[in-house]
Design a protein around this motif. Structure first.
Motif, mmCIF file in Angstrom:
data_model
loop_
_atom_site.group_PDB
_atom_site.id
_atom_site.type_symbol
_atom_site.label_atom_id
_atom_site.label_comp_id
_atom_site.label_asym_id
_atom_site.label_seq_id
_atom_site.Cartn_x
_atom_site.Cartn_y
_atom_site.Cartn_z
ATOM 1 N N ARG A 1 -13.860 5.233 2.787
ATOM 2 C CA ARG A 1 -13.647 6.640 3.098
ATOM 3 C C ARG A 1 -14.371 7.035 4.379
ATOM 4 O O ARG A 1 -15.512 6.625 4.615
ATOM 5 C CB ARG A 1 -14.124 7.519 1.939
ATOM 6 C CG ARG A 1 -13.278 7.350 0.701
ATOM 7 C CD ARG A 1 -13.839 8.081 -0.493
ATOM 8 N NE ARG A 1 -13.700 9.536 -0.372
ATOM 9 C CZ ARG A 1 -14.007 10.388 -1.340
ATOM 10 N NH1 ARG A 1 -14.488 9.941 -2.489
ATOM 11 N NH2 ARG A 1 -13.846 11.690 -1.166
ATOM 12 N N TYR B 1 0.848 -1.196 0.000
ATOM 13 C CA TYR B 1 0.000 0.000 0.000
ATOM 14 C C TYR B 1 0.880 1.240 0.000
ATOM 15 O O TYR B 1 1.861 1.309 0.747
ATOM 16 C CB TYR B 1 -0.922 0.033 1.220
ATOM 17 C CG TYR B 1 -1.873 1.212 1.215
ATOM 18 C CD1 TYR B 1 -2.944 1.256 0.322
ATOM 19 C CD2 TYR B 1 -1.702 2.296 2.080
ATOM 20 C CE1 TYR B 1 -3.815 2.335 0.291
ATOM 21 C CE2 TYR B 1 -2.570 3.372 2.060
ATOM 22 C CZ TYR B 1 -3.626 3.393 1.159
ATOM 23 O OH TYR B 1 -4.472 4.462 1.119
ATOM 24 N N ASN C 1 -4.739 3.337 -8.131
ATOM 25 C CA ASN C 1 -5.140 1.943 -8.290
ATOM 26 C C ASN C 1 -5.415 1.409 -6.888
ATOM 27 O O ASN C 1 -5.328 2.159 -5.910
ATOM 28 C CB ASN C 1 -4.092 1.116 -9.052
ATOM 29 C CG ASN C 1 -2.744 1.057 -8.358
ATOM 30 O OD1 ASN C 1 -2.659 0.806 -7.152
ATOM 31 N ND2 ASN C 1 -1.661 1.295 -9.107
ATOM 32 N N GLU C 2 -5.751 0.142 -6.769
ATOM 33 C CA GLU C 2 -6.155 -0.396 -5.470
ATOM 34 C C GLU C 2 -5.127 -0.142 -4.379
ATOM 35 O O GLU C 2 -5.479 0.096 -3.222
ATOM 36 C CB GLU C 2 -6.410 -1.903 -5.597
ATOM 37 C CG GLU C 2 -6.861 -2.536 -4.287
ATOM 38 C CD GLU C 2 -6.892 -4.054 -4.358
ATOM 39 O OE1 GLU C 2 -6.062 -4.615 -5.090
ATOM 40 O OE2 GLU C 2 -7.732 -4.655 -3.667
ATOM 41 N N CYS D 1 -9.345 13.565 -2.731
ATOM 42 C CA CYS D 1 -9.269 12.145 -2.389
ATOM 43 C C CYS D 1 -9.463 11.331 -3.669
ATOM 44 O O CYS D 1 -10.443 11.537 -4.391
ATOM 45 C CB CYS D 1 -10.342 11.805 -1.359
ATOM 46 S SG CYS D 1 -10.321 10.086 -0.812
ATOM 47 N N GLN D 2 -8.542 10.426 -3.971
ATOM 48 C CA GLN D 2 -8.624 9.696 -5.240
ATOM 49 C C GLN D 2 -7.820 8.406 -5.176
ATOM 50 O O GLN D 2 -6.905 8.259 -4.355
ATOM 51 C CB GLN D 2 -8.141 10.554 -6.404
ATOM 52 C CG GLN D 2 -6.796 11.222 -6.201
ATOM 53 C CD GLN D 2 -6.578 12.405 -7.138
ATOM 54 O OE1 GLN D 2 -6.397 12.226 -8.323
ATOM 55 N NE2 GLN D 2 -6.590 13.622 -6.575
ATOM 56 N N THR D 3 -8.188 7.495 -6.064
ATOM 57 C CA THR D 3 -7.561 6.188 -6.145
ATOM 58 C C THR D 3 -6.829 6.073 -7.470
ATOM 59 O O THR D 3 -7.454 6.147 -8.532
ATOM 60 C CB THR D 3 -8.617 5.071 -6.037
ATOM 61 O OG1 THR D 3 -9.304 5.197 -4.790
ATOM 62 C CG2 THR D 3 -7.969 3.700 -6.117
ATOM 63 N N TRP E 1 -8.789 7.866 4.313
ATOM 64 C CA TRP E 1 -8.940 6.452 3.969
ATOM 65 C C TRP E 1 -8.738 5.589 5.216
ATOM 66 O O TRP E 1 -7.735 5.725 5.910
ATOM 67 C CB TRP E 1 -7.916 6.023 2.924
ATOM 68 C CG TRP E 1 -8.201 6.469 1.525
ATOM 69 C CD1 TRP E 1 -7.499 7.389 0.794
ATOM 70 C CD2 TRP E 1 -9.252 6.006 0.671
ATOM 71 N NE1 TRP E 1 -8.050 7.530 -0.456
ATOM 72 C CE2 TRP E 1 -9.122 6.692 -0.565
ATOM 73 C CE3 TRP E 1 -10.291 5.078 0.826
ATOM 74 C CZ2 TRP E 1 -9.995 6.474 -1.633
ATOM 75 C CZ3 TRP E 1 -11.154 4.870 -0.237
ATOM 76 C CH2 TRP E 1 -11.009 5.550 -1.450
ATOM 77 N N ARG F 1 -3.269 5.362 -3.242
ATOM 78 C CA ARG F 1 -4.382 6.267 -2.991
ATOM 79 C C ARG F 1 -3.899 7.591 -2.411
ATOM 80 O O ARG F 1 -2.946 7.624 -1.637
ATOM 81 C CB ARG F 1 -5.394 5.635 -2.022
ATOM 82 C CG ARG F 1 -6.019 4.343 -2.523
ATOM 83 C CD ARG F 1 -6.848 3.676 -1.434
ATOM 84 N NE ARG F 1 -7.272 2.340 -1.832
ATOM 85 C CZ ARG F 1 -8.465 2.041 -2.362
ATOM 86 N NH1 ARG F 1 -9.355 2.997 -2.525
ATOM 87 N NH2 ARG F 1 -8.746 0.799 -2.707
ATOM 88 N N TYR F 2 -4.596 8.653 -2.790
ATOM 89 C CA TYR F 2 -4.455 9.959 -2.155
ATOM 90 C C TYR F 2 -5.614 10.134 -1.176
ATOM 91 O O TYR F 2 -6.774 9.923 -1.545
ATOM 92 C CB TYR F 2 -4.515 11.086 -3.180
ATOM 93 C CG TYR F 2 -3.261 11.280 -3.993
ATOM 94 C CD1 TYR F 2 -2.191 12.037 -3.504
ATOM 95 C CD2 TYR F 2 -3.143 10.722 -5.261
ATOM 96 C CE1 TYR F 2 -1.045 12.231 -4.254
ATOM 97 C CE2 TYR F 2 -1.990 10.910 -6.016
ATOM 98 C CZ TYR F 2 -0.951 11.664 -5.515
ATOM 99 O OH TYR F 2 0.190 11.844 -6.255
ATOM 100 N N SER F 3 -5.302 10.549 0.040
ATOM 101 C CA SER F 3 -6.388 10.865 0.973
ATOM 102 C C SER F 3 -6.981 12.236 0.675
ATOM 103 O O SER F 3 -8.146 12.494 0.946
ATOM 104 C CB SER F 3 -5.877 10.828 2.416
ATOM 105 O OG SER F 3 -4.930 11.868 2.630
#
Length: 384
Positions: free
Chosen positions: A261, A210, A223-224, A219-221, A247, A227-229
């Motif tokens: 979220r 991770y 990929n799995e 906040c964005q993904t 997250w 991630r950005y919080s």
């Protein structure tokens, strides 16, 4: 293992001179309550704790308050410096406060030195990569060039080497403050383009379970596992539609990721209005925005007098006012040089006012501009 991923607190920041410290204090309360209610095992803060390198006293006190409250819960905190932070100032006494379970990673040399956590399924190595300014750290990391991708890649190579030497089955988490390809930016992030292309490929994080990313405020993904919080508060009107959150990440025994979220408290919603002053003031459907922080763009052909005063009488939390006339008179000529060719200074000045304001100067303004350009010419020793 349950992780709470947050970033970009920007403590001390204001929104068009609106003090956000009370809202940031409410976020810290929410963060601590979430850690307690969700039985979080570790908190990850992916950079930009402060809004500037030398933060104000109120921001420093709030950060100190946050760390004390988290330490009281006996929940480990792993925190890196971002591009807004002064890494050296933020990292003062880092090794001392590790005794309280707060692990600051602000030194490039420590990026491959993990914080070792454990749960019923075995060890978890948490690595913190502070924001890396390419020109300053390329030589230290042995990067082949001074670029964002190169220095972050070199840091990740060190992390993968350390991870390979650990017991089989050791899970891994990396905190990083960077612009990863595929991320969506907003107006409130400071440009990090110095040093070449500012973005780095997602593949730079290959091999870890991770990556808790910071820098982008939405906040964005990616990929799995990347991630950005995002930031806990909106820091520009470009974020008016953002859903601010953190997250909550469950790291499974084999490195599986299950993330959801956790919404952050909203001190006051943001909204953008556009139209003539008369339209904005008269439209009853806009009354629902009376308690919002507002950015208003007026499209009047002539700039209204006392526009902000009139707006705040109806919308007391208007913070930003812009003027963009819908139609601008144009002489149809393609370039500035063509529009000014053969015109004297007074005519050029009058044309500029017409272009910016959308209407011709009145008689008094024309006389004032003519006198101003004549005075400049006399002072310069020439004549119009």
């Amino acid at each position: 293992m349950r992780l709470l991923h947050t970033s970009d607190w920007h403590l001390g920041r204001s929104l068009h001179r609106e003090d956000l410290l009370p809202a940031q204090r409410a976020f810290v309360d929410h963060l601590v309550a979430t850690v307690r209610a969700e039985r979080v095992d570790a908190v990850l803060v992916a950079g930009d704790v402060y809004d500037r390198a030398v933060p104000g006293l109120g921001a420093v006190e709030l950060f100190d308050h946050a760390l004390h409250r988290l330490a009281e819960l006996a929940v480990p905190v792993v925190l890196i410096s971002g591009n807004h932070d002064s890494a050296r100032r933020l990292g003062i006494a880092a090794r001392l406060i590790e005794r309280a379970g707060v692990h600051l990673r602000t030194e490039t040399a420590r990026c491959q030195e993990p914080v070792l956590l454990a749960d019923a399924h075995g060890p978890v190595a948490v690595y913190g990569v502070p924001y890396l300014e390419p020109a300053l750290v390329a030589a230290e990391l042995g990067a082949d060039r001074a670029g964002h991708g190169a220095v972050l890649g070199a840091a990740m190579d060190r992390i993968r080497a350390d991870l390979a030497a650990r017991p089989p089955g050791t899970r891994s988490v990396v905190l990083a403050h960077a612009f990863v390809v595929g991320g969506e930016s907003s107006d409130s992030e400071r440009d990090i383009a110095v040093g070449g292309v500012p973005s780095v490929p997602a593949s730079v994080f290959d091999g870890v379970d991770y990556a808790a990313l910071g820098h982008l405020h939405g906040c964005q993904t990616i990929n799995e596992r990347l991630r950005y919080s995002g930031s806990p508060l909106a820091y520009s009107f470009s974020e008016a539609e953002h859903r601010k959150s953190m997250w909550l990440v469950d790291l499974g025994p084999g490195g599986e990721i299950d993330a959801r979220r956790i919404d952050c408290p909203v001190p006051r919603p943001l909204h953008r209005l556009r139209g003539t002053l008369a339209e904005v003031l008269a439209d009853p459907s806009l009354r629902r925005f009376e308690q919002h922080w507002l950015q208003v763009t007026l499209t009047d052909q002539v700039r209204p007098e006392r526009a902000m005063e009139q707006l705040r009488a109806c919308f007391p939390h208007t913070l930003q006012l812009a003027f963009e006339p819908e139609l601008r008179p144009d002489d149809g000529l393609p370039s500035y040089a063509a529009r000014t060719r053969g015109r004297d200074d007074t005519e050029v000045a009058l044309g500029f006012v017409r272009h910016v304001r959308g209407s011709d100067p009145d008689q008094a303004e024309r006389a004032l501009l003519a006198e101003a350009t004549r005075s400049v010419a006399v002072a310069a020793g020439g004549e119009l």
